[in-house]
Design a protein around this motif. Sequence first.
Motif, PDB file in Angstrom:
ATOM      1  N   SER A  23       0.807  -1.225   0.000  1.00 35.60           N
ATOM      2  CA  SER A  23       0.000   0.000   0.000  1.00 35.60           C
ATOM      3  C   SER A  23       0.841   1.276   0.000  1.00 35.60           C
ATOM      4  O   SER A  23       0.298   2.373  -0.109  1.00 35.60           O
ATOM      5  CB  SER A  23      -0.930   0.011   1.220  1.00 35.60           C
ATOM      6  OG  SER A  23      -0.177  -0.038   2.423  1.00 35.60           O
ATOM      7  N   GLU A  24       2.156   1.145   0.104  1.00 34.70           N
ATOM      8  CA  GLU A  24       3.008   2.331   0.200  1.00 34.70           C
ATOM      9  C   GLU A  24       3.349   2.873  -1.181  1.00 34.70           C
ATOM     10  O   GLU A  24       3.572   2.118  -2.134  1.00 34.70           O
ATOM     11  CB  GLU A  24       4.298   2.000   0.953  1.00 34.70           C
ATOM     12  CG  GLU A  24       5.160   3.227   1.238  1.00 34.70           C
ATOM     13  CD  GLU A  24       6.354   2.901   2.118  1.00 34.70           C
ATOM     14  OE1 GLU A  24       7.221   3.778   2.272  1.00 34.70           O
ATOM     15  OE2 GLU A  24       6.407   1.773   2.646  1.00 34.70           O
ATOM     16  N   LEU A  25       3.409   4.201  -1.282  1.00 42.22           N
ATOM     17  CA  LEU A  25       3.761   4.857  -2.537  1.00 42.22           C
ATOM     18  C   LEU A  25       5.262   4.768  -2.784  1.00 42.22           C
ATOM     19  O   LEU A  25       6.066   4.821  -1.843  1.00 42.22           O
ATOM     20  CB  LEU A  25       3.340   6.325  -2.510  1.00 42.22           C
ATOM     21  CG  LEU A  25       1.837   6.617  -2.444  1.00 42.22           C
ATOM     22  CD1 LEU A  25       1.608   8.121  -2.316  1.00 42.22           C
ATOM     23  CD2 LEU A  25       1.123   6.085  -3.675  1.00 42.22           C
ATOM     24  N   VAL A  26       5.622   4.648  -4.051  1.00 36.00           N
ATOM     25  CA  VAL A  26       7.031   4.644  -4.436  1.00 36.00           C
ATOM     26  C   VAL A  26       7.218   5.574  -5.633  1.00 36.00           C
ATOM     27  O   VAL A  26       6.268   5.889  -6.352  1.00 36.00           O
ATOM     28  CB  VAL A  26       7.537   3.227  -4.793  1.00 36.00           C
ATOM     29  CG1 VAL A  26       7.437   2.301  -3.604  1.00 36.00           C
ATOM     30  CG2 VAL A  26       6.783   2.671  -5.986  1.00 36.00           C
ATOM     31  N   ILE A  27       8.450   6.001  -5.832  1.00 37.47           N
ATOM     32  CA  ILE A  27       8.828   6.798  -6.999  1.00 37.47           C
ATOM     33  C   ILE A  27       9.798   5.955  -7.816  1.00 37.47           C
ATOM     34  O   ILE A  27      10.882   5.606  -7.342  1.00 37.47           O
ATOM     35  CB  ILE A  27       9.480   8.123  -6.582  1.00 37.47           C
ATOM     36  CG1 ILE A  27       8.496   8.950  -5.754  1.00 37.47           C
ATOM     37  CG2 ILE A  27       9.946   8.906  -7.805  1.00 37.47           C
ATOM     38  CD1 ILE A  27       9.108  10.190  -5.143  1.00 37.47           C
ATOM     39  N   ALA A  28       9.404   5.604  -9.026  1.00 38.16           N
ATOM     40  CA  ALA A  28      10.221   4.756  -9.895  1.00 38.16           C
ATOM     41  C   ALA A  28      10.823   5.606 -11.010  1.00 38.16           C
ATOM     42  O   ALA A  28      10.102   6.281 -11.751  1.00 38.16           O
ATOM     43  CB  ALA A  28       9.388   3.624 -10.484  1.00 38.16           C
ATOM     44  N   VAL A  29      12.141   5.576 -11.122  1.00 41.10           N
ATOM     45  CA  VAL A  29      12.864   6.312 -12.158  1.00 41.10           C
ATOM     46  C   VAL A  29      13.399   5.297 -13.168  1.00 41.10           C
ATOM     47  O   VAL A  29      14.100   4.356 -12.793  1.00 41.10           O
ATOM     48  CB  VAL A  29      14.023   7.124 -11.558  1.00 41.10           C
ATOM     49  CG1 VAL A  29      14.707   7.954 -12.645  1.00 41.10           C
ATOM     50  CG2 VAL A  29      13.521   8.019 -10.432  1.00 41.10           C
ATOM     51  N   LYS A  30      13.055   5.494 -14.437  1.00 44.37           N
ATOM     52  CA  LYS A  30      13.447   4.548 -15.483  1.00 44.37           C
ATOM     53  C   LYS A  30      14.580   5.122 -16.315  1.00 44.37           C
ATOM     54  O   LYS A  30      14.532   6.267 -16.751  1.00 44.37           O
ATOM     55  CB  LYS A  30      12.249   4.220 -16.380  1.00 44.37           C
ATOM     56  CG  LYS A  30      12.577   3.232 -17.497  1.00 44.37           C
ATOM     57  CD  LYS A  30      11.322   2.821 -18.256  1.00 44.37           C
ATOM     58  CE  LYS A  30      10.768   3.956 -19.078  1.00 44.37           C
ATOM     59  NZ  LYS A  30       9.640   3.527 -19.940  1.00 44.37           N
TER      60      LYS A  30
END
Length: 225
Positions: free
Chosen positions: A97-104
Motif C-alpha cells: 500500500s506504500e507509494l514509491v517513486i520509480a525512475v526509469k
Amino acid sequence: PSSLNIFHIEDLRGHGLFVMDAMLVYLLVDYFFGGKSQTHVKPEGRDFTLIQQRIIKTIVNLAFAGLSKAWEPVHVVNMQHVRSESNPQFAMVVSVSELVIAVKFQVQIEENARELFVVYPYSMLEPIKEKLYSGFISDHLEQDLPWSNRFKEQLQDCSVNAMVRLGTAKVRVRDVLNFAPGDVLVLDQGSNDPIDCFVEGLLKFQGSAVVQRGAQAIRVTRVLS
C-alpha cells in the motif's frame, strides 16, 4: 528474472531498489569481456554466476556513485549497497500500500536497448521533499553557464545537411516508365516564386536562384521561424 539490488541512503529511512533485468546483465557481462553484446536468455530458476554477481556489484557501485553526484544540488546523499537478490520475495522494501517513486533509465549497448529502474519509497524522500520543490537546482544550473557557452560554441561548428527544393510534380507511373532524354517535367513552382530551403529536413529559409562563382546558388530572401 531480474537483479534486485537493495540500497540504503544515510540519514534517510527505509530502503530502495536498483533493478536490472537479466538480459541487461548478460549484455553488460558480454560487453565487459570483449564480446559483441549479443542477447542471451537467462535459464529460469538459476541464479546469476559468481562472475555475473561481481559484474553486477561493480555496475551497482558505479551507478550509486553517479546517482549520489546527481543528488548533490538537492541533498548530499551516500547510497550504500545492502545486498542483491534475484527472488522478488526477498526484495520487499515497502508494503503493497506504500507509494514509491520509480525512475526509469534506458541503457543502449550497440544495437540493444534495455531498461533499469531506481525505486525510492515515498517515505524515504519525504523528509527532503521541500528541497525538491525549492530552487536549489536552478542555483546549481547557473554555475554551469561556462560549460553551456562552450557547448553552444562547439555546436555551431557541427555540419548539417541543407537541401533546396525547386518544386514538385505529380506524374503517373505510365509517364515515369516512358520518360526519355529530352522530356520536360513541369513543376508546380513558378519561375519567380521563392525556393524552399531545408536544413536537416526542416523548412528554414526561402530564397532565389543565382549564380555564384560559376556555380548554382541560392540567395536567402526570407528566414522562417
